[in-house]
Design a protein around this motif. Structure first.
Motif, PDB file in Angstrom:
ATOM      1  N   LEU A 129      75.474  50.690  30.789  1.00 38.96           N
ATOM      2  CA  LEU A 129      74.912  51.882  30.159  1.00 38.96           C
ATOM      3  C   LEU A 129      74.811  53.066  31.112  1.00 38.96           C
ATOM      4  O   LEU A 129      74.667  54.207  30.676  1.00 38.96           O
ATOM      5  CB  LEU A 129      73.526  51.576  29.577  1.00 38.96           C
ATOM      6  CG  LEU A 129      73.450  50.523  28.473  1.00 38.96           C
ATOM      7  CD1 LEU A 129      72.064  50.529  27.839  1.00 38.96           C
ATOM      8  CD2 LEU A 129      74.527  50.718  27.415  1.00 38.96           C
ATOM      9  N   GLY A 130      74.820  52.812  32.409  1.00 37.03           N
ATOM     10  CA  GLY A 130      74.769  53.907  33.369  1.00 37.03           C
ATOM     11  C   GLY A 130      73.389  54.492  33.595  1.00 37.03           C
ATOM     12  O   GLY A 130      73.268  55.621  34.084  1.00 37.03           O
ATOM     13  N   VAL A 131      72.341  53.758  33.269  1.00 33.05           N
ATOM     14  CA  VAL A 131      70.992  54.216  33.608  1.00 33.05           C
ATOM     15  C   VAL A 131      70.872  54.244  35.136  1.00 33.05           C
ATOM     16  O   VAL A 131      71.307  53.311  35.808  1.00 33.05           O
ATOM     17  CB  VAL A 131      69.927  53.273  33.012  1.00 33.05           C
ATOM     18  CG1 VAL A 131      68.528  53.701  33.440  1.00 33.05           C
ATOM     19  CG2 VAL A 131      70.039  53.238  31.497  1.00 33.05           C
ATOM     20  N   ARG A 171      73.381  59.575  24.289  1.00 34.92           N
ATOM     21  CA  ARG A 171      74.671  59.113  23.768  1.00 34.92           C
ATOM     22  C   ARG A 171      74.567  58.602  22.349  1.00 34.92           C
ATOM     23  O   ARG A 171      75.514  58.709  21.572  1.00 34.92           O
ATOM     24  CB  ARG A 171      75.227  58.005  24.677  1.00 34.92           C
ATOM     25  CG  ARG A 171      75.653  58.525  26.047  1.00 34.92           C
ATOM     26  CD  ARG A 171      76.155  57.400  26.930  1.00 34.92           C
ATOM     27  NE  ARG A 171      76.486  57.915  28.261  1.00 34.92           N
ATOM     28  CZ  ARG A 171      76.583  57.154  29.344  1.00 34.92           C
ATOM     29  NH1 ARG A 171      76.381  55.862  29.258  1.00 34.92           N
ATOM     30  NH2 ARG A 171      76.880  57.695  30.503  1.00 34.92           N
ATOM     31  N   GLY A 172      73.410  58.033  22.013  1.00 38.14           N
ATOM     32  CA  GLY A 172      73.281  57.408  20.714  1.00 38.14           C
ATOM     33  C   GLY A 172      74.061  56.101  20.673  1.00 38.14           C
ATOM     34  O   GLY A 172      74.904  55.835  21.534  1.00 38.14           O
ATOM     35  N   ARG A 173      73.771  55.314  19.668  1.00 35.02           N
ATOM     36  CA  ARG A 173      74.462  54.022  19.558  1.00 35.02           C
ATOM     37  C   ARG A 173      75.973  54.218  19.458  1.00 35.02           C
ATOM     38  O   ARG A 173      76.748  53.501  20.098  1.00 35.02           O
ATOM     39  CB  ARG A 173      73.946  53.252  18.343  1.00 35.02           C
ATOM     40  CG  ARG A 173      74.460  51.824  18.274  1.00 35.02           C
ATOM     41  CD  ARG A 173      73.963  51.117  17.015  1.00 35.02           C
ATOM     42  NE  ARG A 173      74.289  49.712  17.056  1.00 35.02           N
ATOM     43  CZ  ARG A 173      75.490  49.198  16.738  1.00 35.02           C
ATOM     44  NH1 ARG A 173      76.461  50.014  16.349  1.00 35.02           N
ATOM     45  NH2 ARG A 173      75.718  47.903  16.807  1.00 35.02           N
ATOM     46  N   GLN A 190      81.994  54.018  24.387  1.00 40.06           N
ATOM     47  CA  GLN A 190      82.179  53.845  25.815  1.00 40.06           C
ATOM     48  C   GLN A 190      82.507  52.396  26.161  1.00 40.06           C
ATOM     49  O   GLN A 190      83.414  52.115  26.963  1.00 40.06           O
ATOM     50  CB  GLN A 190      80.917  54.278  26.567  1.00 40.06           C
ATOM     51  CG  GLN A 190      81.015  54.079  28.076  1.00 40.06           C
ATOM     52  CD  GLN A 190      79.697  54.348  28.777  1.00 40.06           C
ATOM     53  OE1 GLN A 190      78.879  55.123  28.297  1.00 40.06           O
ATOM     54  NE2 GLN A 190      79.494  53.702  29.912  1.00 40.06           N
ATOM     55  N   VAL A 191      81.778  51.453  25.572  1.00 40.51           N
ATOM     56  CA  VAL A 191      82.016  50.033  25.833  1.00 40.51           C
ATOM     57  C   VAL A 191      83.414  49.627  25.379  1.00 40.51           C
ATOM     58  O   VAL A 191      84.168  48.964  26.103  1.00 40.51           O
ATOM     59  CB  VAL A 191      80.938  49.178  25.140  1.00 40.51           C
ATOM     60  CG1 VAL A 191      81.321  47.703  25.160  1.00 40.51           C
ATOM     61  CG2 VAL A 191      79.582  49.374  25.815  1.00 40.51           C
ATOM     62  N   ALA A 192      83.776  50.041  24.165  1.00 38.51           N
ATOM     63  CA  ALA A 192      85.100  49.686  23.639  1.00 38.51           C
ATOM     64  C   ALA A 192      86.207  50.287  24.492  1.00 38.51           C
ATOM     65  O   ALA A 192      87.244  49.648  24.734  1.00 38.51           O
ATOM     66  CB  ALA A 192      85.222  50.146  22.189  1.00 38.51           C
ATOM     67  N   ARG A 193      86.010  51.516  24.970  1.00 38.53           N
ATOM     68  CA  ARG A 193      87.022  52.168  25.798  1.00 38.53           C
ATOM     69  C   ARG A 193      87.186  51.430  27.128  1.00 38.53           C
ATOM     70  O   ARG A 193      88.307  51.253  27.620  1.00 38.53           O
ATOM     71  CB  ARG A 193      86.626  53.624  26.047  1.00 38.53           C
ATOM     72  CG  ARG A 193      87.568  54.404  26.957  1.00 38.53           C
ATOM     73  CD  ARG A 193      88.982  54.443  26.413  1.00 38.53           C
ATOM     74  NE  ARG A 193      89.849  55.307  27.239  1.00 38.53           N
ATOM     75  CZ  ARG A 193      91.157  55.217  27.269  1.00 38.53           C
ATOM     76  NH1 ARG A 193      91.781  54.317  26.509  1.00 38.53           N
ATOM     77  NH2 ARG A 193      91.864  56.030  28.033  1.00 38.53           N
ATOM     78  N   GLY A 194      86.079  50.988  27.737  1.00 36.63           N
ATOM     79  CA  GLY A 194      86.172  50.230  28.980  1.00 36.63           C
ATOM     80  C   GLY A 194      86.980  48.960  28.807  1.00 36.63           C
ATOM     81  O   GLY A 194      87.822  48.606  29.647  1.00 36.63           O
ATOM     82  N   ARG A 247      62.630  47.454  22.851  1.00 32.37           N
ATOM     83  CA  ARG A 247      63.083  47.156  21.477  1.00 32.37           C
ATOM     84  C   ARG A 247      64.478  47.715  21.241  1.00 32.37           C
ATOM     85  O   ARG A 247      65.327  47.050  20.632  1.00 32.37           O
ATOM     86  CB  ARG A 247      62.084  47.742  20.468  1.00 32.37           C
ATOM     87  CG  ARG A 247      62.537  47.633  19.011  1.00 32.37           C
ATOM     88  CD  ARG A 247      61.438  48.045  18.047  1.00 32.37           C
ATOM     89  NE  ARG A 247      60.868  49.343  18.356  1.00 32.37           N
ATOM     90  CZ  ARG A 247      61.427  50.519  18.038  1.00 32.37           C
ATOM     91  NH1 ARG A 247      62.600  50.550  17.404  1.00 32.37           N
ATOM     92  NH2 ARG A 247      60.825  51.654  18.335  1.00 32.37           N
ATOM     93  N   TRP A 248      64.752  48.921  21.716  1.00 31.30           N
ATOM     94  CA  TRP A 248      66.088  49.512  21.578  1.00 31.30           C
ATOM     95  C   TRP A 248      67.144  48.617  22.219  1.00 31.30           C
ATOM     96  O   TRP A 248      68.216  48.386  21.656  1.00 31.30           O
ATOM     97  CB  TRP A 248      66.131  50.880  22.259  1.00 31.30           C
ATOM     98  CG  TRP A 248      65.578  52.009  21.456  1.00 31.30           C
ATOM     99  CD1 TRP A 248      64.813  51.936  20.334  1.00 31.30           C
ATOM    100  CD2 TRP A 248      65.748  53.409  21.739  1.00 31.30           C
ATOM    101  NE1 TRP A 248      64.486  53.204  19.903  1.00 31.30           N
ATOM    102  CE2 TRP A 248      65.053  54.120  20.737  1.00 31.30           C
ATOM    103  CE3 TRP A 248      66.415  54.107  22.738  1.00 31.30           C
ATOM    104  CZ2 TRP A 248      65.016  55.517  20.717  1.00 31.30           C
ATOM    105  CZ3 TRP A 248      66.377  55.500  22.722  1.00 31.30           C
ATOM    106  CH2 TRP A 248      65.680  56.195  21.708  1.00 31.30           C
ATOM    107  N   LEU A 249      66.864  48.148  23.433  1.00 30.43           N
ATOM    108  CA  LEU A 249      67.839  47.316  24.141  1.00 30.43           C
ATOM    109  C   LEU A 249      68.109  46.027  23.375  1.00 30.43           C
ATOM    110  O   LEU A 249      69.262  45.584  23.271  1.00 30.43           O
ATOM    111  CB  LEU A 249      67.335  47.012  25.554  1.00 30.43           C
ATOM    112  CG  LEU A 249      67.298  48.216  26.500  1.00 30.43           C
ATOM    113  CD1 LEU A 249      66.535  47.873  27.774  1.00 30.43           C
ATOM    114  CD2 LEU A 249      68.711  48.678  26.844  1.00 30.43           C
TER     115      LEU A 249
END
Length: 486
Positions: free
Chosen positions: A308-310, A370-372, A378-382, A129-131
């Motif tokens: 996400l780096g899982v 990390r939290g949302r 992280q995504v925006a920085r990439g 559900r989170w994903l």
């Protein structure tokens, strides 16, 4: 052995585990601390390679202490390289430390995550559900599960598409198999990940039943696609599936998903979106609107072990209607009836695996740590770094962009001064290995638009401008050497 002796032996075993585990954690932490100063990648010494290839099966067991020493010395010291911030290869990030730590607890529990009233089952429901929430995909209980990766998730999703298409055609797939079934046609863009045609092949649909989706400069030729669909129907086939990508593997391009969804809805096709790498890009406000239509897909694949780096492995299959998967996979043997009566049933009813590892704990830990907000940053920085790298490429006379980056992948080519035009393909083909051998940066190559192309994928949270500069420097140096060498 007496009961007292058994207790003493157990205590000694746990104490040995405690000591070896502490040594392992210390060794791993030391490795991580030194990692940025090490070569990104280095080949194994010949002697060690031969040693690992020809390890004899031990007759007697060895101690945990010796196991840890060997792992730290002979294995951890020679990694793939994706833990280094100057690693830009494939789509492989470093593992999150929270996920690494959680993996130990998951291994200790060692459940088969199928059904029952234990924590791993309920945590997977929450993580799925989170994903879905992260990428803005609608979710109902049972409409998704964790997998080994997007390849397995794609097979699961497309099995649902196959079953629904044949059911609508009045054909009982479970009873009759594919023999005698009407041909199902799939419409797949040329830049689709290889897991899509592979899934179709494994599902018995075949490459002859795949049509190329007409895309030009990122725009869908709707009329051309509709003509292709009409021609297939007139020939007695069943148009069944339309595939779009929320971030192609070669350039990270986001296909026009909303337009795809319109055609799929009008034509009665199952709309599948490959979001393995790129779907999490929707969290970047600067490009979020490009993902419009992803939420309308009948199915969506994600790879939390990418952006996400899982820690590997952690994929995810999401669908709009749980029963599409249940119809494809549900088969409850008598020994698994406990827990199968619940409304959502068991995880084994929705996918390939009967024995399923506890993937949810490391996925939960990675997201929770990390939290949302942290993931969004992280995504925006990439993506921001990808645009920065593209600007560096455009500023160099001896480099050229292959495509304007939309997400965190930059595709480009080298054209070193003095290199004969007929050698450019060979130079670009050899460049990735030459850069890797230098040890300061790591990137990989591909074929894009029919030409040898370099691709740099930015997923490491610690990658910064200095690493981009190193990459460009290494590419230029290696290209110049290759252009003049044999």
């Amino acid at each position: 052995m007496s009961e007292l002796d058994a207790v003493a032996a157990r205590e000694a075993e746990l104490e040995a585990f405690r000591s070896a585990a502490h040594a392992l954690v210390d060794g791993v932490a030391d490795y991580l601390a030194a990692l940025p100063s090490r070569p990104v990648w280095q080949p194994l010494p010949d002697e060690l390679r031969e040693k690992l290839l020809h390890l004899p099966l031990p007759e007697e067991g060895i101690s945990l202490e010796e196991l840890v020493d060997t792992a730290l010395r002979d294995v951890l010291a020679y990694p793939m390289g994706n833990g280094h911030p100057a690693f830009f290869g494939w789509v492989n990030p470093p593992p999150s430390l929270a996920g690494v730590a959680a993996s130990l607890a998951a291994a200790v529990m060692n459940p088969s995550v199928v059904s029952g009233d234990h924590a791993d089952v309920h945590l997977e429901r929450a993580v799925v559900r989170w994903l879905a929430e992260l990428v803005g995909y609608p979710h109902t209980p049972g409409a998704g599960l964790l997998t080994s990766g997007a390849s397995a998730a794609t097979i699961i999703c497309l099995a649902g598409a196959r079953g629904r298409a044949l059911a609508h055609a009045g054909y009982d797939l479970r009873r009759d198999g594919l023999a005698g079934a009407p041909p199902l046609i799939s419409y797949v863009p040329v830049e689709a990940h290889s897991c899509v045609p592979r899934a179709l092949a494994l599902l018995g649909l075949g490459s002859e039943a795949i049509r190329e989706v007409p895309l030009e400069d990122g725009k869908l030729d709707v009329a051309g696609l509709r003509v292709s669909i009409a021609e297939d129907r007139a020939a007695g086939a069943v148009p069944a599936l339309l595939v779009g990508s929320a971030g192609t593997v070669n350039t990270g391009a986001i296909e026009p998903l909303d337009t795809f969804a319109d055609v799929a809805a009008d034509e009665g096709l199952w709309f599948h979106v490959d979001g393995a790498y790129g779907a999490f890009g929707v969290l970047d406000p600067t490009i979020a609107d490009r993902y419009r239509g992803m939420e309308r897909a009948d199915s969506l694949t994600l790879d939390p072990h990418k952006w996400l780096g899982v820690p590997v492995d952690a994929g995810c299959a999401l669908v709009q209607r749980p029963d599409d998967l249940r119809d494809a996979f549900s088969l409850i043997p008598p020994y698994l009836r406990q827990g199968a009566g619940a409304e959502v049933g068991t995880f084994a009813e929705y996918g390939l695996e009967q024995t399923r590892p506890f993937r949810a704990l490391k996925t939960w830990a990675t997201i929770a740590a990390r939290g949302r907000a942290g993931i969004v940053a992280q995504v925006a920085r990439g993506n921001e770094l990808a645009r920065e790298l593209a600007a560096l490429v455009e500023s160099e006379r001896e480099l050229e962009l292959a495509a304007v980056p939309e997400t965190s992948i930059v595709a480009f080519r080298a054209r070193p001064d003095g290199c004969p035009p007929e050698r450019l393909e060979a130079v670009n083909h050899a460049l990735p290995q030459a850069v890797q051998a230098g040890g300061r940066a790591f990137l990989t190559g591909t074929i894009f638009a029919g030409r040898e192309t370099l691709r740099a994928c930015i997923l490491h949270p610690e990658t910064d401008s200095e690493h981009l500069a190193i990459l460009v420097e290494e590419v230029l140096a290696a290209a110049r050497t290759l252009a003049t060498g044999p």
